[in-house]
Design a protein around this motif. Structure first.
Motif, PDB file in Angstrom:
ATOM      1  N   GLY A  72       7.753 -10.322   8.519  1.00  0.00           N
ATOM      2  CA  GLY A  72       7.148  -9.710   7.564  1.00  0.00           C
ATOM      3  C   GLY A  72       7.812  -9.628   6.260  1.00  0.00           C
ATOM      4  N   GLU A  74       9.062  -6.573   3.095  1.00  0.00           N
ATOM      5  CA  GLU A  74       9.289  -4.994   2.611  1.00  0.00           C
ATOM      6  C   GLU A  74       9.897  -4.930   1.182  1.00  0.00           C
ATOM      7  OE1 GLU A  74      13.198  -3.108   4.627  1.00  0.00           O
ATOM      8  OE2 GLU A  74      11.861  -4.279   6.234  1.00  0.00           O
ATOM      9  N   ILE A  98       5.339  -4.318   5.585  1.00  0.00           N
ATOM     10  CA  ILE A  98       4.043  -4.800   6.450  1.00  0.00           C
ATOM     11  C   ILE A  98       4.704  -5.835   7.120  1.00  0.00           C
ATOM     12  CG2 ILE A  98       1.925  -5.837   6.230  1.00  0.00           C
ATOM     13  CD1 ILE A  98       1.534  -4.215   3.761  1.00  0.00           C
ATOM     14  N   ARG A 100       3.762  -8.678  10.920  1.00  0.00           N
ATOM     15  CA  ARG A 100       2.868  -9.200  11.885  1.00  0.00           C
ATOM     16  C   ARG A 100       3.551  -9.083  13.197  1.00  0.00           C
ATOM     17  NH1 ARG A 100      -1.430 -12.337  12.700  1.00  0.00           N
ATOM     18  NH2 ARG A 100      -1.092 -13.997  14.364  1.00  0.00           N
ATOM     19  N   VAL A 108      -1.372  -5.217  13.289  1.00  0.00           N
ATOM     20  CA  VAL A 108      -0.323  -5.183  11.732  1.00  0.00           C
ATOM     21  C   VAL A 108       0.520  -3.836  11.793  1.00  0.00           C
ATOM     22  CG1 VAL A 108      -0.614  -5.001   9.373  1.00  0.00           C
ATOM     23  CG2 VAL A 108      -2.207  -6.629  10.612  1.00  0.00           C
ATOM     24  N   VAL A 110       2.813  -1.116   9.717  1.00  0.00           N
ATOM     25  CA  VAL A 110       3.180  -0.689   8.714  1.00  0.00           C
ATOM     26  C   VAL A 110       4.172   0.469   8.947  1.00  0.00           C
ATOM     27  CG1 VAL A 110       2.178   0.747   6.501  1.00  0.00           C
ATOM     28  CG2 VAL A 110       0.703  -0.860   7.714  1.00  0.00           C
TER      29      VAL A 110
END
Length: 216
Positions: A72, A74, A98, A100, A108, A110
């Motif tokens: 991901g 950040e 975020i 994967r 997803v 978060v």
């Protein structure tokens, strides 16, 4: 816990984290994970990270698995100057990520944190109020991840202290655990190291970790 330091503009650092969670919950879940990635200073206060995560896990006596778990992006924003002259003792930082999930293709993740550190003399204290949400088209799971710690500079750049960390499920799709224990940190030039041995106080036996980074 996430700290409140970020890379200076155009600075780059490679970080490695190794995290373990031993005998969680009644099902005796065991997990070991590796977080690795570069951190890039966009400005003196804004930092981007590009992490990927590997994970080994085993439930009870079942067969263990090892997999490429997530990747991901950040952002971490330090809300005050890093200038040693201008920087205040109290430093806030916000983080948003975020990711994967490679194994659950429609998931997803978060992640977010509000972090504050305070330093006076040889004492450094930090509080991190974090959360993690896994979102798919059909399910939604959220955890709060509060943590805090205090360390004291005992010699040169060597620090000793203690910390508390917890993962608290906000729904029935997950369980909660917490650990507290000693930590150590050392900086030498462009290299730093941090370690902790979390001793389980709720639904886990132990949660040790080691982390290091080198700046370029």
């Amino acid at each position: 816990m996430y700290g409140t330091e970020v890379m200076p503009e155009r600075g780059v650092e490679l970080q490695t984290w190794i995290l373990e969670e031993d005998n969680k919950y009644d099902t005796q879940v065991k997990e070991s994970s590796i977080w690795w990635g570069p951190l890039i200073g966009v400005t003196d206060q804004l930092e981007l990270a590009l992490p990927f995560e590997l994970e080994w896990d085993q439930v009870g006596g079942d067969k263990a698995s090892f997999t490429f778990k997530r990747f991901g992006i950040e952002a971490r924003y330090r809300m005050v100057s890093q200038d040693p002259v201008e920087a205040p003792a109290l430093v806030p930082l916000v983080r948003l990520a975020i990711k994967r999930d490679v194994t659950v293709r429609d998931d997803v993740r978060v992640e977010g944190d509000v972090v504050a550190s305070y330093e006076t003399g040889a004492v450094h204290a930090l509080v991190d109020l974090g959360f993690v949400s896994d979102i798919t088209p059909h399910t939604h799971h959220t955890e709060m991840r509060p943590s805090g710690g205090v360390s004291i500079r005992v010699a040169g750049e060597l620090r000793l202290g203690a910390e508390l960390y917890a993962e608290l499920s906000l729904d029935s799709r997950g369980e909660s655990w917490a650990a507290v224990g000693p930590n150590v940190a050392w900086t030498h030039g462009r290299f730093w190291f941090s370690g902790a041995f979390g001793i389980g106080i709720y639904h886990i036996n132990a949660a040790p970790r080691v982390m290091w980074g080198i700046a370029f």
